[in-house]
Design a protein around this motif. Structure first.
Motif, short mmCIF file in Angstrom:
data_model
loop_
_atom_site.label_atom_id
_atom_site.label_comp_id
_atom_site.label_asym_id
_atom_site.label_seq_id
_atom_site.Cartn_x
_atom_site.Cartn_y
_atom_site.Cartn_z
N GLY A 1 43.21 35.50 50.65
CA GLY A 1 42.38 36.70 49.91
C GLY A 1 40.81 36.12 50.06
N ILE A 2 40.10 36.90 49.66
CA ILE A 2 38.62 36.63 49.46
C ILE A 2 38.36 36.32 48.22
N PHE A 3 38.03 35.23 47.81
CA PHE A 3 38.01 34.62 46.48
C PHE A 3 36.80 35.07 45.65
N SER A 4 35.70 35.37 46.72
CA SER A 4 34.50 35.90 46.20
C SER A 4 34.52 37.29 45.73
N ASN A 5 35.52 38.07 46.16
CA ASN A 5 35.70 39.47 45.94
C ASN A 5 36.55 39.86 44.61
N ASP A 6 37.22 38.57 44.07
CA ASP A 6 38.20 38.80 42.96
C ASP A 6 37.96 38.53 41.64
N ALA A 7 38.04 39.33 40.82
CA ALA A 7 38.08 38.92 39.27
C ALA A 7 39.23 38.41 39.14
N MET A 8 39.46 37.34 38.12
CA MET A 8 40.70 36.75 38.00
C MET A 8 40.75 36.48 36.31
N GLY A 9 42.16 36.38 36.06
CA GLY A 9 42.31 36.28 34.69
C GLY A 9 43.57 35.41 34.41
N TRP A 10 43.75 35.00 33.19
CA TRP A 10 44.96 34.23 32.56
C TRP A 10 45.76 35.22 31.65
N TYR A 11 46.99 34.94 31.59
CA TYR A 11 47.61 35.73 30.62
C TYR A 11 48.80 34.67 29.99
N ARG A 12 49.64 34.81 29.01
CA ARG A 12 50.47 33.77 28.87
C ARG A 12 51.75 34.50 28.08
N GLN A 13 52.81 34.12 28.33
CA GLN A 13 53.92 34.57 27.52
C GLN A 13 54.64 33.61 26.93
N ALA A 14 54.78 33.54 25.45
CA ALA A 14 55.34 32.75 24.59
C ALA A 14 56.99 33.23 24.53
N PRO A 15 57.68 32.39 24.24
CA PRO A 15 59.25 32.75 23.99
C PRO A 15 59.72 33.75 23.00
N ALA B 1 39.53 36.28 31.15
CA ALA B 1 39.17 36.80 32.34
C ALA B 1 37.73 36.32 32.77
N ILE B 2 37.40 36.43 34.10
CA ILE B 2 36.08 35.87 34.68
C ILE B 2 35.79 36.77 35.88
N THR B 3 34.51 37.23 36.13
CA THR B 3 34.16 38.11 37.14
C THR B 3 34.16 36.91 38.35
N TRP B 4 33.99 37.83 39.44
CA TRP B 4 34.13 37.21 40.68
C TRP B 4 32.98 35.96 41.00
N ALA C 1 46.20 35.69 37.35
CA ALA C 1 46.08 37.19 37.94
C ALA C 1 44.76 37.35 38.57
N ALA C 2 44.68 38.12 39.54
CA ALA C 2 43.71 38.50 40.27
C ALA C 2 43.64 39.88 40.65
N ALA C 3 42.55 40.52 40.76
CA ALA C 3 42.00 41.93 41.12
C ALA C 3 41.06 42.10 42.06
N MET C 4 41.02 42.59 43.01
CA MET C 4 39.89 43.15 43.84
C MET C 4 39.05 43.87 42.98
N MET C 5 37.75 42.95 42.59
CA MET C 5 36.92 43.68 41.94
C MET C 5 35.36 42.79 42.03
N HIS D 1 32.55 43.91 41.20
CA HIS D 1 31.50 43.89 40.16
C HIS D 1 32.32 44.13 38.74
N GLY D 2 31.76 43.23 37.71
CA GLY D 2 32.74 43.54 36.41
C GLY D 2 34.26 42.99 36.50
N LEU D 3 35.00 43.30 35.54
CA LEU D 3 36.27 43.26 35.11
C LEU D 3 37.20 44.13 35.16
N PRO D 4 38.35 44.13 35.56
CA PRO D 4 39.35 45.31 35.61
C PRO D 4 39.60 45.58 34.18
N PRO D 5 40.34 46.51 33.95
CA PRO D 5 40.96 46.96 32.70
C PRO D 5 42.20 45.70 32.60
#
Length: 124
Positions: free
Chosen positions: A27-41, A50-53, A97-101, A103-107
């Motif tokens: 993908g195009i790294f500079s077009n994507d907002a990215m985030g971290w999620y976690r799942q505990a047992p 999360a972080i903007t592009w 996680a990533a989303a094409m964004m 500008h700004g951050l996705p929901p």
């Protein structure tokens, strides 16, 4: 097709620091907002950060700000999550996680691409 691959993680003691990273390919790294999620047992997956592009804006879940730092290095197409003062309750599988964004951050429920996850285990 965008591919996300987490690395790092593993085991650590409470009070230590640890980092996980996420490389983006296809993908195009500079077009994507990215985030971290976690799942505990036994728990649902939850948003962590999360972080903007361009890294200009970051967002953190309640309870992790101050200990967690999200950042990205465009030259490496990689995003990072630094965790300081680890707690046993930080034990979880961490997903990037990533989303094409351009500008700004996705929901928080609208990230399109997900990594496979990487385990972090914190012992007391």
């Amino acid at each position: 097709q965008v591919h996300l691959l987490e690395s790092g993680g593993g085991g650590a003691q409470a009070g230590d620091s640890l980092s996980v990273s996420c490389g983006l390919a296809g993908g195009i790294f500079s077009n994507d907002a990215m985030g971290w999620y976690r799942q505990a047992p036994g728990k649902a997956r939850e948003f962590v950060a999360a972080i903007t592009w361009n890294g200009a804006r970051t967002e953190y879940a309640d309870g992790v700000e101050g200990r967690f730092t999200i950042f990205r290095v465009s030259a490496k197409n990689t995003m990072y999550l630094q965790i300081n003062s680890l707690k046993v309750e930080d034990t979880a599988v961490y997903y990037c996680a990533a989303a094409m964004m351009p500008h700004g951050l996705p929901p928080r429920n609208e990230y399109t691409y997900w990594g496979q996850g990487i385990q972090v285990i914190v012992s007391s």
